[in-house]
Scaffold this motif. Structure first.
Motif, PDB file in Angstrom:
ATOM      1  N   ALA A   1      52.259 -11.445  42.473  1.00 55.60           N
ATOM      2  CA  ALA A   1      53.720 -11.372  42.350  1.00 55.60           C
ATOM      3  C   ALA A   1      54.105 -10.704  41.039  1.00 55.60           C
ATOM      4  CB  ALA A   1      54.324 -12.772  42.402  1.00 55.60           C
ATOM      5  N   TRP A   2      55.028  -9.760  41.131  1.00 54.51           N
ATOM      6  CA  TRP A   2      55.573  -9.125  39.941  1.00 54.51           C
ATOM      7  C   TRP A   2      56.463 -10.116  39.196  1.00 54.51           C
ATOM      8  CZ3 TRP A   2      53.244  -4.940  38.484  1.00 54.51           C
ATOM      9  CH2 TRP A   2      52.758  -4.038  39.411  1.00 54.51           C
ATOM     10  N   LEU A   3      56.729  -9.862  37.936  1.00 57.30           N
ATOM     11  CA  LEU A   3      57.629 -10.689  37.144  1.00 57.30           C
ATOM     12  C   LEU A   3      59.075 -10.427  37.502  1.00 57.30           C
ATOM     13  CD1 LEU A   3      55.952 -10.294  33.620  1.00 57.30           C
ATOM     14  CD2 LEU A   3      55.590 -12.119  35.310  1.00 57.30           C
ATOM     15  N   THR A   4      59.363  -9.206  37.969  1.00 56.21           N
ATOM     16  CA  THR A   4      60.717  -8.836  38.376  1.00 56.21           C
ATOM     17  C   THR A   4      60.722  -8.512  39.861  1.00 56.21           C
ATOM     18  OG1 THR A   4      60.343  -6.503  37.825  1.00 56.21           O
ATOM     19  CG2 THR A   4      61.311  -7.905  36.113  1.00 56.21           C
ATOM     20  N   ASP A   5      61.858  -8.704  40.478  1.00 59.35           N
ATOM     21  CA  ASP A   5      62.017  -8.407  41.898  1.00 59.35           C
ATOM     22  C   ASP A   5      62.648  -7.023  42.009  1.00 59.35           C
ATOM     23  OD1 ASP A   5      62.107  -8.666  44.647  1.00 59.35           O
ATOM     24  OD2 ASP A   5      64.016  -9.746  44.637  1.00 59.35           O
ATOM     25  N   SER A   6      61.800  -6.007  42.082  1.00 61.67           N
ATOM     26  CA  SER A   6      62.268  -4.627  42.100  1.00 61.67           C
ATOM     27  C   SER A   6      61.331  -3.801  42.960  1.00 61.67           C
ATOM     28  CB  SER A   6      62.293  -4.077  40.672  1.00 61.67           C
ATOM     29  OG  SER A   6      62.777  -2.756  40.649  1.00 61.67           O
ATOM     30  N   SER A   7      61.902  -2.958  43.806  1.00 62.05           N
ATOM     31  CA  SER A   7      61.081  -2.119  44.681  1.00 62.05           C
ATOM     32  C   SER A   7      61.238  -0.654  44.302  1.00 62.05           C
ATOM     33  CB  SER A   7      61.498  -2.316  46.143  1.00 62.05           C
ATOM     34  OG  SER A   7      62.770  -1.747  46.353  1.00 62.05           O
ATOM     35  N   SER A   8      60.418   0.177  44.899  1.00 63.57           N
ATOM     36  CA  SER A   8      60.455   1.610  44.595  1.00 63.57           C
ATOM     37  C   SER A   8      61.752   2.262  45.055  1.00 63.57           C
ATOM     38  CB  SER A   8      59.263   2.319  45.229  1.00 63.57           C
ATOM     39  OG  SER A   8      59.328   2.223  46.633  1.00 63.57           O
TER      40      SER A   8
ATOM     41  N   SER B   1      64.712   1.005  44.682  1.00 61.56           N
ATOM     42  CA  SER B   1      65.745   0.701  43.693  1.00 61.56           C
ATOM     43  C   SER B   1      65.070   0.129  42.445  1.00 61.56           C
ATOM     44  CB  SER B   1      66.753  -0.286  44.279  1.00 61.56           C
ATOM     45  OG  SER B   1      67.792  -0.518  43.368  1.00 61.56           O
ATOM     46  N   PRO B   2      64.280   0.955  41.754  1.00 62.35           N
ATOM     47  CA  PRO B   2      63.473   0.438  40.650  1.00 62.35           C
ATOM     48  C   PRO B   2      64.290   0.064  39.414  1.00 62.35           C
ATOM     49  CG  PRO B   2      63.286   2.813  40.763  1.00 62.35           C
ATOM     50  CD  PRO B   2      64.102   2.387  41.955  1.00 62.35           C
ATOM     51  N   THR B   3      63.885  -1.027  38.794  1.00 60.51           N
ATOM     52  CA  THR B   3      64.455  -1.437  37.504  1.00 60.51           C
ATOM     53  C   THR B   3      63.338  -1.491  36.459  1.00 60.51           C
ATOM     54  OG1 THR B   3      64.192  -3.779  38.026  1.00 60.51           O
ATOM     55  CG2 THR B   3      66.317  -2.761  38.580  1.00 60.51           C
ATOM     56  N   TYR B   4      62.246  -0.781  36.738  1.00 62.48           N
ATOM     57  CA  TYR B   4      61.081  -0.800  35.859  1.00 62.48           C
ATOM     58  C   TYR B   4      60.652   0.626  35.516  1.00 62.48           C
ATOM     59  CZ  TYR B   4      58.713   0.064  40.346  1.00 62.48           C
ATOM     60  OH  TYR B   4      58.341   0.574  41.568  1.00 62.48           O
ATOM     61  N   GLY B   5      59.937   0.730  34.408  1.00 55.77           N
ATOM     62  CA  GLY B   5      59.263   1.968  34.055  1.00 55.77           C
ATOM     63  C   GLY B   5      57.788   1.810  34.383  1.00 55.77           C
ATOM     64  N   VAL B   6      57.111   2.932  34.621  1.00 58.95           N
ATOM     65  CA  VAL B   6      55.687   2.908  34.968  1.00 58.95           C
ATOM     66  C   VAL B   6      54.930   3.858  34.040  1.00 58.95           C
ATOM     67  CG1 VAL B   6      53.963   3.394  36.743  1.00 58.95           C
ATOM     68  CG2 VAL B   6      56.182   2.467  37.401  1.00 58.95           C
ATOM     69  N   ILE B   7      53.815   3.366  33.517  1.00 58.59           N
ATOM     70  CA  ILE B   7      52.919   4.220  32.739  1.00 58.59           C
ATOM     71  C   ILE B   7      51.726   4.568  33.620  1.00 58.59           C
ATOM     72  CG2 ILE B   7      51.353   4.347  30.764  1.00 58.59           C
ATOM     73  CD1 ILE B   7      53.242   2.388  29.314  1.00 58.59           C
ATOM     74  N   HIS B   8      51.426   5.850  33.698  1.00 59.58           N
ATOM     75  CA  HIS B   8      50.259   6.345  34.435  1.00 59.58           C
ATOM     76  C   HIS B   8      49.528   7.378  33.574  1.00 59.58           C
ATOM     77  CE1 HIS B   8      50.882   4.443  38.286  1.00 59.58           C
ATOM     78  NE2 HIS B   8      52.056   5.009  38.467  1.00 59.58           N
ATOM     79  N   ARG B   9      48.291   7.664  33.939  1.00 65.30           N
ATOM     80  CA  ARG B   9      47.508   8.760  33.358  1.00 65.30           C
ATOM     81  C   ARG B   9      47.511   8.765  31.830  1.00 65.30           C
ATOM     82  NH1 ARG B   9      49.907  10.149  37.842  1.00 65.30           N
ATOM     83  NH2 ARG B   9      51.783  11.103  36.998  1.00 65.30           N
ATOM     84  N   CYS B  10      47.208   7.621  31.226  1.00 70.08           N
ATOM     85  CA  CYS B  10      47.199   7.550  29.765  1.00 70.08           C
ATOM     86  C   CYS B  10      45.781   7.745  29.225  1.00 70.08           C
ATOM     87  CB  CYS B  10      47.792   6.234  29.278  1.00 70.08           C
ATOM     88  SG  CYS B  10      47.071   4.725  29.939  1.00 70.08           S
TER      89      CYS B  10
ATOM     90  N   PHE C   1      49.813  -4.956  36.048  1.00 69.42           N
ATOM     91  CA  PHE C   1      50.418  -5.701  34.942  1.00 69.42           C
ATOM     92  C   PHE C   1      51.907  -5.358  34.847  1.00 69.42           C
ATOM     93  CE2 PHE C   1      45.991  -5.233  33.893  1.00 69.42           C
ATOM     94  CZ  PHE C   1      45.651  -6.428  33.251  1.00 69.42           C
ATOM     95  N   GLU C   2      52.660  -6.308  34.301  1.00 66.57           N
ATOM     96  CA  GLU C   2      54.084  -6.069  34.037  1.00 66.57           C
ATOM     97  C   GLU C   2      54.471  -6.760  32.741  1.00 66.57           C
ATOM     98  OE1 GLU C   2      58.256  -5.842  36.504  1.00 66.57           O
ATOM     99  OE2 GLU C   2      56.873  -7.435  37.062  1.00 66.57           O
ATOM    100  N   LYS C   3      55.422  -6.156  32.040  1.00 64.78           N
ATOM    101  CA  LYS C   3      55.964  -6.734  30.805  1.00 64.78           C
ATOM    102  C   LYS C   3      57.483  -6.703  30.876  1.00 64.78           C
ATOM    103  CE  LYS C   3      56.100  -6.163  25.789  1.00 64.78           C
ATOM    104  NZ  LYS C   3      55.522  -5.427  24.641  1.00 64.78           N
ATOM    105  N   LEU C   4      58.099  -7.834  30.621  1.00 67.53           N
ATOM    106  CA  LEU C   4      59.561  -7.872  30.554  1.00 67.53           C
ATOM    107  C   LEU C   4      60.023  -7.244  29.253  1.00 67.53           C
ATOM    108  CD1 LEU C   4      60.165 -11.518  31.850  1.00 67.53           C
ATOM    109  CD2 LEU C   4      60.272  -9.379  33.150  1.00 67.53           C
ATOM    110  N   LEU C   5      61.111  -6.489  29.336  1.00 65.35           N
ATOM    111  CA  LEU C   5      61.644  -5.826  28.129  1.00 65.35           C
ATOM    112  C   LEU C   5      62.843  -6.580  27.590  1.00 65.35           C
ATOM    113  CD1 LEU C   5      61.425  -2.107  29.258  1.00 65.35           C
ATOM    114  CD2 LEU C   5      59.847  -3.371  27.807  1.00 65.35           C
TER     115      LEU C   5
END
Length: 178
Positions: A84-91, A93-102, A174-178
Motif C-alpha cells: 500500500a502506498w502512503l498516499t491514495d493517488s493514481s497515474s 490523477s497523480p499527486t506524487y513525483g517520481v524519480i527514475h534512472r538515477c 518506496f514513498e515519502k510524504l512531503l
C-alpha cells in the motif's frame, strides 16, 4: 562537494549517459541484474529532456556528476502494488513525483551526490504541489534502498514492471510524504 541540480540540456546528453554507464557498472560489480542491457541510455535521456523530466547534478568545476529523471505525470506501473502506498493517488490523477534512472559518475560516487539530488527533487516536487515522492528499485539494489530509507522514504510494497522480456520485473517501491 558543492553541487547545483539543473535541467538537463541536449549538450549534457553524453555526460549524463556516462553517469548511467557508470551506474550500470556499479550495479554489475554488486551482482545486481538491474540495467544490464541497453536501458537506460541516451534515448531515455533525450526523451526525458523533451518531457521536461531530465535533471543533472553539476559540480563547482562544471563537471556533470549525476543524472536522474523527475516526473509529475504519474506512472501506470505504480497503479498496482502488492502492499500500500502512503498516499491514495493514481497515474490518472497523480499527486506524487517520481524519480527514475538515477545514477552518479564513478568519479563522484560515495560523495553525497544522489542524496543532494533527491533533496532537490523533493524541493522541486513541493513547488509543483506534489504531496509525496515515489521511487522503485530492484530488490537486490540495497545501496539505493538504503539511501531511500536514510532520506525518509518508506518501503510500501512491490510493483511489477510491464515490459515484455523483462527477466526480473519485480521492484521494491518506496514513498515519502512531503
Amino acid at each position: 562537494m558543492k553541487l547545483v541540480v539543473r535541467p538537463t540540456t541536449k549538450a549534457d546528453v553524453a555526460a549524463a549517459e556516462t553517469c548511467l554507464t557508470d551506474g550500470k557498472a556499479a550495479l554489475a560489480e554488486l551482482d545486481i541484474p538491474q540495467w544490464q542491457g541497453e536501458y537506460p541510455n541516451r534515448i531515455d535521456i533525450t526523451e526525458d529532456i523533451e518531457h521536461g523530466a531530465a535533471y543533472v547534478a553539476e559540480s563547482a568545476d562544471g563537471a556533470l556528476v549525476g543524472t536522474l529523471a523527475l516526473s509529475f505525470t504519474g506512472d501506470e506501473t505504480y497503479d498496482a502494488i502488492d502492499g500500500a502506498w502512503l498516499t491514495d493517488s493514481s497515474s490518472s490523477s497523480p499527486t506524487y513525483g517520481v524519480i527514475h534512472r538515477c545514477a552518479v559518475s564513478k568519479a563522484a560516487a560515495h560523495q553525497g551526490v544522489m542524496s543532494f539530488m533527491f533533496e532537490e527533487c523533493e524541493r522541486i516536487a513541493r513547488e509543483h504541489g506534489a504531496k509525496s515522492m515515489r521511487i522503485d528499485t530492484h530488490e537486490r539494489n540495497l545501496p539505493l534502498q538504503g539511501l531511500a530509507q536514510k532520506l525518509g522514504y518508506q518501503r510500501c510494497g512491490v510493483i511489477a514492471l510491464p515490459y515484455e522480456g523483462e527477466a526480473d520485473p519485480l521492484r521494491v517501491a518506496f514513498e515519502k510524504l512531503l
